[in-house]
Design an enzyme around this catalytic site. Structure first.
Site, PDB file in Angstrom:
ATOM      1  N   LEU A 162     -36.185  24.755  12.584  1.00 29.40           N
ATOM      2  CA  LEU A 162     -35.107  24.397  13.501  1.00 29.40           C
ATOM      3  C   LEU A 162     -34.537  25.610  14.216  1.00 29.40           C
ATOM      4  CD1 LEU A 162     -33.110  22.268  10.911  1.00 29.40           C
ATOM      5  CD2 LEU A 162     -34.954  21.468  12.413  1.00 29.40           C
ATOM      6  N   MET A 211     -43.744  31.511  14.205  1.00 27.68           N
ATOM      7  CA  MET A 211     -42.892  31.784  15.361  1.00 27.68           C
ATOM      8  C   MET A 211     -41.429  31.824  14.957  1.00 27.68           C
ATOM      9  SD  MET A 211     -42.911  32.521  18.562  1.00 27.68           S
ATOM     10  CE  MET A 211     -41.349  33.331  18.855  1.00 27.68           C
ATOM     11  N   LYS A 212     -41.023  30.959  14.023  1.00 27.35           N
ATOM     12  CA  LYS A 212     -39.633  30.956  13.568  1.00 27.35           C
ATOM     13  C   LYS A 212     -39.276  32.284  12.915  1.00 27.35           C
ATOM     14  CE  LYS A 212     -35.581  29.323  12.391  1.00 27.35           C
ATOM     15  NZ  LYS A 212     -34.487  29.217  13.394  1.00 27.35           N
ATOM     16  N   LEU A 213     -40.178  32.841  12.126  1.00 26.07           N
ATOM     17  CA  LEU A 213     -39.896  34.126  11.491  1.00 26.07           C
ATOM     18  C   LEU A 213     -39.822  35.242  12.521  1.00 26.07           C
ATOM     19  CD1 LEU A 213     -42.036  34.006   8.223  1.00 26.07           C
ATOM     20  CD2 LEU A 213     -39.581  33.598   8.499  1.00 26.07           C
ATOM     21  N   ASN A 246     -36.419  34.843  14.037  1.00 25.46           N
ATOM     22  CA  ASN A 246     -35.360  35.292  13.141  1.00 25.46           C
ATOM     23  C   ASN A 246     -35.389  36.799  12.930  1.00 25.46           C
ATOM     24  OD1 ASN A 246     -34.760  32.609  13.003  1.00 25.46           O
ATOM     25  ND2 ASN A 246     -34.710  32.493  10.783  1.00 25.46           N
TER      26      ASN A 246
END
Length: 296
Positions: A120, A169-171, A174
């Site tokens: 998310l 991609m989320k990492l 972040n």
């Protein structure tokens, strides 16, 4: 035919997501939890409550997981796998370790099941509004099947690539935001050391090319003391930076900047960061104290 949706993890983010799945007309089953408020609200809106992960799995074509991380996701999938109907889709909305995600996906595929990663972007307010973003890793065929349910709670849905790519991609995302948090905290502490107050610092940065939405959220606490300006805990931030390290290790790449940011959060957590009450912008206080700085 309308999909039967299961949802596990109806907490800070999950409640709003599940509420919007119901509003979109899907049949919804949620897992009971000792925190009764969100569960009771969803049941009052028309959801069914399952007493166990196994019961929820047997009733669901698609199961959304909104859990703290990979350890919890692995444990939950282990409980559900034998009860999920063939062809069922498990959607991991947690920020998880892609190394774990890929292994889980392979294990489920051997059972005729599908794993989608859809971490998310956004806040609990956006979850309630149905305006989150989702970074999705899935095959084209599975993405097409699950997208209508994701659309119920996300206004921006980006199909990043195959399984595991959403978590990768989320990492990376972040890494940028948490890296900024570590740099802002250190810059503000150093500024105080050399006679530049947070207010003067902000007057130079705000509106410049170094300004951005994340900066403004961070400074809402650093300047004005808004403790809930970004409700993402220091412990979750540390977890994500450890996952980034794991991803870099698996890729055979050095990631010294990521490790430096990780250590900022590790120091904060190890010196009293409260798992439930201390959020990313609060890092500024920990870095200041570690350097003998009293913030103005």
């Amino acid at each position: 035919m309308t999909q039967s949706i299961g949802f596990i993890g109806v907490g800070l983010m999950g409640h709003g997501m599940a509420k919007n799945i119901l509003a979109a007309g899907f049949d919804l089953t949620v897992l009971g939890h000792r925190n009764r408020g969100p569960v009771d609200d969803l049941v009052a809106r028309g959801a069914r409550e399952a007493a166990s992960p196994e019961e929820l799995a047997a009733a669901s074509d698609v199961v959304f997981l909104c859990l703290p991380g990979s350890l919890q996701v692995e444990a939950m999938i282990d409980k559900m796998a034998d009860q999920l109907p063939k062809g069922a889709i498990v959607v991991d909305c947690s920020t998880s370790d892609p190394v774990s995600t890929l292994k889980l996906g392979e294990s489920l595929a051997e059972r005729g099941l599908n794993l989608v990663d859809a971490p998310l972007g956004g806040t609990p307010v956006q979850a309630e509004e149905g305006t989150l973003s989702a970074l999705v890793g899935a095959t084209d065929e599975v993405f097409a099947k699950v997208k209508p349910a994701i659309d119920a709670w996300a206004s921006t849905v980006v199909h990043i690539g195959g399984p595991g790519d959403g978590h990768k991609m989320k990492l990376l995302n972040n890494f940028l935001s948490l890296g900024y948090a570590a740099m802002y905290s250190e810059a503000l502490a150093l500024g105080e050391k050399v006679g530049i107050t947070a207010q003067v610092f902000d007057s130079a940065i705000r509106g410049s090319r170094m300004d951005c939405g994340f900066y403004q959220t961070f400074m809402s606490y650093a300047l004005d003391g808004n403790r809930e300006s970004h409700k993402f805990t220091l412990t979750n931030a540390l977890k994500d930076m450890r996952y980034l390290e794991s991803m870099a290790d698996a890729a055979g790449m050095a990631n010294p900047i990521g490790n430096a940011a990780k250590n900022s959060f590790a120091l904060a957590v190890s010196t009293g960061g409260d798992g439930d009450k201390d959020y990313i912008p609060h890092l500024v206080d920990f870095v200041a104290r570690q350097n003998g700085v009293k913030r103005s």
